[in-house]
Design a protein around this motif. Structure first.
Motif, PDB file in Angstrom:
ATOM      1  N   UNK A 691       0.822  -1.218   0.000  1.00 38.75           N
ATOM      2  CA  UNK A 691       0.000   0.000   0.000  1.00 38.75           C
ATOM      3  C   UNK A 691       0.853   1.264   0.000  1.00 38.75           C
ATOM      4  N   UNK A 692       1.900   1.299   0.811  1.00 32.42           N
ATOM      5  CA  UNK A 692       2.701   2.525   0.916  1.00 32.42           C
ATOM      6  C   UNK A 692       3.621   2.709  -0.284  1.00 32.42           C
ATOM      7  N   UNK A 693       3.701   1.683  -1.137  1.00 32.26           N
ATOM      8  CA  UNK A 693       4.445   1.849  -2.386  1.00 32.26           C
ATOM      9  C   UNK A 693       3.518   1.969  -3.595  1.00 32.26           C
ATOM     10  N   UNK A 725      -4.724   1.315   7.525  1.00 34.99           N
ATOM     11  CA  UNK A 725      -5.896   1.890   6.850  1.00 34.99           C
ATOM     12  C   UNK A 725      -5.985   3.394   7.104  1.00 34.99           C
ATOM     13  N   UNK A 726      -5.746   3.820   8.343  1.00 32.06           N
ATOM     14  CA  UNK A 726      -5.772   5.259   8.641  1.00 32.06           C
ATOM     15  C   UNK A 726      -4.709   5.993   7.823  1.00 32.06           C
ATOM     16  N   UNK A 727      -3.491   5.441   7.840  1.00 29.41           N
ATOM     17  CA  UNK A 727      -2.375   6.074   7.131  1.00 29.41           C
ATOM     18  C   UNK A 727      -2.658   6.167   5.637  1.00 29.41           C
ATOM     19  N   UNK A 728      -3.151   5.082   5.050  1.00 29.99           N
ATOM     20  CA  UNK A 728      -3.423   5.036   3.605  1.00 29.99           C
ATOM     21  C   UNK A 728      -4.527   6.014   3.230  1.00 29.99           C
ATOM     22  N   UNK A 729      -5.592   6.074   4.030  1.00 37.67           N
ATOM     23  CA  UNK A 729      -6.697   6.984   3.731  1.00 37.67           C
ATOM     24  C   UNK A 729      -6.232   8.438   3.752  1.00 37.67           C
ATOM     25  N   UNK A 764      -1.332   8.130  13.188  1.00 35.21           N
ATOM     26  CA  UNK A 764      -1.696   8.142  11.768  1.00 35.21           C
ATOM     27  C   UNK A 764      -2.024   9.541  11.253  1.00 35.21           C
ATOM     28  N   UNK A 765      -2.430  10.438  12.132  1.00 41.42           N
ATOM     29  CA  UNK A 765      -2.816  11.783  11.688  1.00 41.42           C
ATOM     30  C   UNK A 765      -1.676  12.476  10.944  1.00 41.42           C
TER      31      UNK A 765
END
Length: 904
Positions: A691-693, A725-729, A764-765
């Protein structure tokens, strides 16, 4: 050698303290009185003891033999030296005994050390306070006048006055409770049993509205071991989250009682979750205190990462009950004796409880690499480090005292053999029970058990800064053997060590742990003892030949191989990954190969494109810990090169997706109760890496699940996936959609009853990429109504690590730190670890010349005001300069590698 330590005079020595304290949780003060039994060593009219942040009302002393009492003619506090000097008219005679009585008032501060207050909101929305302690390293003096040095042990009687509804705890069990009335208000005086002889930094007491879960530990060895009552105390309504740590505590106490062959010396073991707590946990004898997130766990609502953290933290603190509490270092210079050893045997205990966790493999990824990374800096320090002032102590609670200490203990355990090592530890603890030691005492005991001169072997590992890199300079293959020309020198991350510096460093005793195709699981026992040495090892003819040093990565050093040998290792690894029956190079060794070549690339003795090329051998890798190392190393390159033009970042994302996307597809999003611990961690890792890539399919599915979770479907998003999920959103949305996600995630932070889930929402914020939301996160970090003082790092870490708009968020965080530094100086004036972390995260990755100059100018301007964080500040600057040199040296090559990789 001259002793420069600032110690109290030796003219008197305490043997027993009788302490009375009456905390006021409305005025945030406490009244106190201490009677201290003294032995008079020299004729004296003056006594000096440690005191800090309190008002002394009266001082008197009574000669025990004659019962003559005299009040002090004068007493004066020295805030800088943190001492109280008391003068008496009549001489206290050498050889006599006396009772010193001091009455005082102290402050229940909000600085998370000494006797302090912790604030929380109860289930009815009411603001409440509890009074708690944190005395390590030198903060008992903030609660009662004392000889606040680890070697000056005594026994303690403690009495606390509190409201009748409050739970009152200390190191020992309660022996008496008396109701009293003062000005019409009811209180209770709670008296605790006398402690064993112990150091002041291990004393603890707590007053608060608490509940608990209870279990029993039933050690079966040694024969005199008795059952131990275990309780985990929490705020009201949270005790069910203490069930797991209570069970871990019971089992670990049993394990250590048997391993050390000494019963746990106290009649009870209490563990307490504290809302405001600077460290992770503190090993107070019989009353261990924790950050909430390090003690509480919910089987259904917490992540597996939280379970691991709770278990390893509890095991570490319980190891201290013997190694640190029963036997204590003489002075803070030997802090590593406490922390390094507890880290190692805490890992042993975790491995005993959960062998399927493969915790010692994780040790190679985490503790070993963490120690190697810090100790590769010139601004590191020896394991056995000179500490002269009380104010210097907290700066050495770092990866050298903990991780390097644990790593060299692990190396010694491997070299001596587990049985001889354990036998030596038992000799050491039995010989020095209730006493104080220096490192030499441990070496002496281990030498007795092993018949090896351990002090000579370990000297350079603990007395010198740094560690070696072993280079194979030449090799020559015979008919059935191979001759290696080896050398050792100190590894420096920046790679620019001068010949003069090199000449200063001692020669390490290095267990080479050589494995070959002929002996892949039983290392040869060669030892490198010279700066340069030639050795010959068996190397018979056969298929798939290879040779590798440092089997299982048990030695704390790096290895530089000639390209041909490195390629044969790579081919052997690749073959084993494609056909498990041919796997001969184990997981820890694969981790070490990756870690070493990237470290050598950073310091310029290897090319970074060669390190990246090595990863082609790992495209079929399926082990969690090896994949974790690959993810970390590629992530480090992305972080260091974040601000450079060219195709490198794009190529690194492509490389990551090639490795991780197929695994993410295979593992999917749904966790099962049948999953192993490692499978759960693996799923989280591969989904995160994909996801982060930029794996769109994974990103879209995570956002879809998050939206349903926010609407109330708790099962759609497993606790292990929520942070991602928080980070990706937040990383992949802008405008109103990003603000909505931000509000929802912030609401989760404010309302979740599970500690680890609260903090992952907060952390995550910082992944929100909109400028407006970056500013909002930085403003939030300053708001003490919403963010606990201890949790400020959770706000800022993602702004400089995982934020997709990092070119903006990094400079913005640095400016925010500068603008608010005076606020931090005041808030954290005695919390160097938090102040240092604010600096570390606020400057993370600012490796361009302009920002390095700004940071240097700021450090110069602040001068001695930064002494509380001098070591971490020096390390921050050195790391940034090393990164800058790395980019300057290798940018052309890595961009060429990227163009070529993207063209394929």
């Amino acid at each position: 050698m001259e002793d420069k330590r600032e110690l109290l005079p030796k003219n008197v020595r305490p043997t027993h303290y009788n302490i009375f304290l009456f905390p006021d949780l409305e005025k945030f003060t406490f009244e106190g009185c201490v009677d201290i039994d003294l032995e008079i060593n020299d004729d004296s009219t003056e006594i000096i003891t440690n005191v800090y942040d309190m008002t002394v009302h009266s001082v008197s002393i009574t000669d025990v033999a004659s019962m003559e009492k005299q009040d002090a003619t004068n007493f004066e506090l020295d805030a800088t030296a943190q001492t109280l000097k008391m003068t008496f008219a009549n001489t206290l005679k050498k050889g006599s005994k006396a009772k010193l009585t001091i009455k005082f008032t102290g402050n229940l501060n909000n600085e998370m050390n000494g006797f302090y207050r912790s604030e929380y909101t109860d289930n009815n929305g009411q603001k409440k306070y509890m009074a708690v302690t944190q005395f390590e390293s030198v903060y008992a003096r903030r609660s009662f006048p004392c000889w606040d040095e680890p070697a000056i042990k005594a026994t303690f009687d403690i009495k606390i006055r509190a409201e009748p509804d409050k739970t009152t705890l200390s190191n020992m069990p309660i022996i008496k409770e008396e109701k009293i009335t003062i000005n019409g208000k009811e209180y209770k005086d709670v008296t605790f049993d006398t402690t064993p002889i112990m150091s002041t930094y291990l004393i603890a007491y707590i007053v608060g509205e608490l509940e608990y879960v209870e279990t029993m530990s039933n050690p079966t060895a040694p024969a005199e071991a008795k059952p131990i009552k275990v309780r985990v105390y929490t705020l009201k309504g949270e005790s069910s989250q203490g069930t797991y740590s209570a069970e871990v505590t019971a089992r670990v106490l049993e394990y250590f009682s048997e391993y050390f062959n000494i019963p746990y010396p106290l009649p009870k073991m209490d563990l307490v979750a504290i809302p405001d707590f600077e460290a992770g946990a503190m090993e107070n004898w019989g009353l261990v205190t924790f950050r909430t997130v390090a003690l509480l766990f919910d089987e259904k609502k917490s992540s597996v990462a939280s379970k691991e953290r709770v278990c390893t933290t509890v095991a570490h603190e319980l190891a201290h009950q013997w190694f640190g509490n029963l036997v204590t270092m003489d002075w803070w210079s030997d802090l590593w004796l406490n922390e390094g050893f507890a880290t190692f045997v805490g890992t042993l205990a975790t491995d005993h409880l959960y062998p399927d966790w493969k915790i010692f493999t994780s040790f190679v990824v985490d503790e070993l690499q963490s120690a190697l990374n810090l100790d590769g800096l010139r601004s590191s320090h020896p394991v056995q480090v000179e500490v002269n002032k009380a104010t210097e102590v907290d700066q050495i609670f770092d990866q050298i005292s903990y991780e390097k200490g644990a790593t060299i203990i692990r190396m010694l355990n491997s070299c001596l053999g587990e049985q001889k090592f354990m036998d030596g530890i038992r000799i050491y603890l039995k010989r020095h029970m209730y006493g104080n030691t220096v490192t030499r005492d441990l070496w002496k005991a281990l030498s007795e058990s092993s018949n090896i001169d351990v002090e000579s072997l370990m000297g350079s590992w603990i007395k010198d800064v740094g560690y070696p890199v072993v280079s194979i300079n030449n090799y020559k293959q015979g008919n059935n053997d191979m001759t290696l020309s080896l050398s050792q020198k100190r590894f420096i991350s920046s790679g620019d060590m001068t010949p003069e510096e090199e000449a200063k460093y001692a020669t390490w005793w290095i267990p080479l742990g050589i494995i070959t195709h002929d002996s892949p699981s039983k290392p040869l026992d060669n030892i490198l003892t010279e700066k340069e040495q030639t050795i010959t090892v068996p190397y018979p003819e056969g298929n798939n030949k290879f040779i590798k040093l440092n089997f299982n990565e048990t030695g704390m050093y790096r290895v530089k191989y000639p390209k041909e040998i490195l390629n044969t290792i790579g081919e052997t690894i690749k073959m084993g990954l494609e056909d498990k029956s041919k796997e001969v190079i184990g997981v820890s060794d694969r981790i070490g190969i990756i870690a070493d070549i990237f470290a050598l690339a950073k310091n310029g003795t290897e090319q970074t494109d060669n390190a990246l090329d090595l990863l082609k051998y790992f495209e079929k890798e399926t082990d969690y810990n090896v994949l974790s190392q690959i993810y970390l190393k590629v992530g480090e390159l992305k972080s260091v090169w974040y601000n450079k033009d060219g195709k490198l970042l794009e190529a690194l994302k492509k490389l990551s997706l090639k490795i991780f996307s197929p695994l993410a597809e295979k593992y999917g999003f749904d966790y099962s109760s049948k999953d192993s611990f490692i499978d759960s961690k693996m799923r989280t890792l591969v989904l995160r890496a994909a996801a982060l890539n930029g794996d769109k399919k994974i990103i879209d599915e995570l956002i879809r699940r998050l939206e349903l979770f926010i609407k109330g479907d708790n099962d759609i998003l497993n606790p292990n996936l929520r942070k991602l999920a928080y980070t990706v959103a937040l990383s992949n949305t802008t405008g109103a959609q990003a603000e909505k996600f931000y509000d929802d995630i912030f609401h989760i932070y404010q309302t979740s009853e599970i500690a680890d889930q609260r903090l992952i929402a907060l952390q995550s914020l910082g992944a929100a990429k909109d400028s407006k939301l970056i500013k909002r996160t930085l403003d939030l970090a300053l708001n003490t109504e919403l963010i606990r003082l201890q949790d400020i790092m959770y706000c800022i870490v993602n702004l400089t690590v995982d934020n997709p708009n990092i070119k903006e968020s990094r400079p913005a965080t640095w400016k925010w730190m500068l603008d608010n530094w005076s606020t931090f100086e005041e808030r954290y004036k005695t919390s160097g670890s938090i102040l240092g972390a604010i600096c570390r995260y606020s400057t993370n990755g600012l490796n361009d010349t302009k920002h390095i100059k700004e940071i240097e100018d700021w450090i110069t301007m602040k001068g001695s005001k930064l002494d509380i964080i001098r070591r971490p500040i020096n390390q921050i600057l050195e790391r940034l300069k090393t990164q800058n040199a790395w980019i300057e040296r290798d940018n052309t090559r890595v961009q060429a590698w990227a163009d070529k990789y993207l063209a394929n």
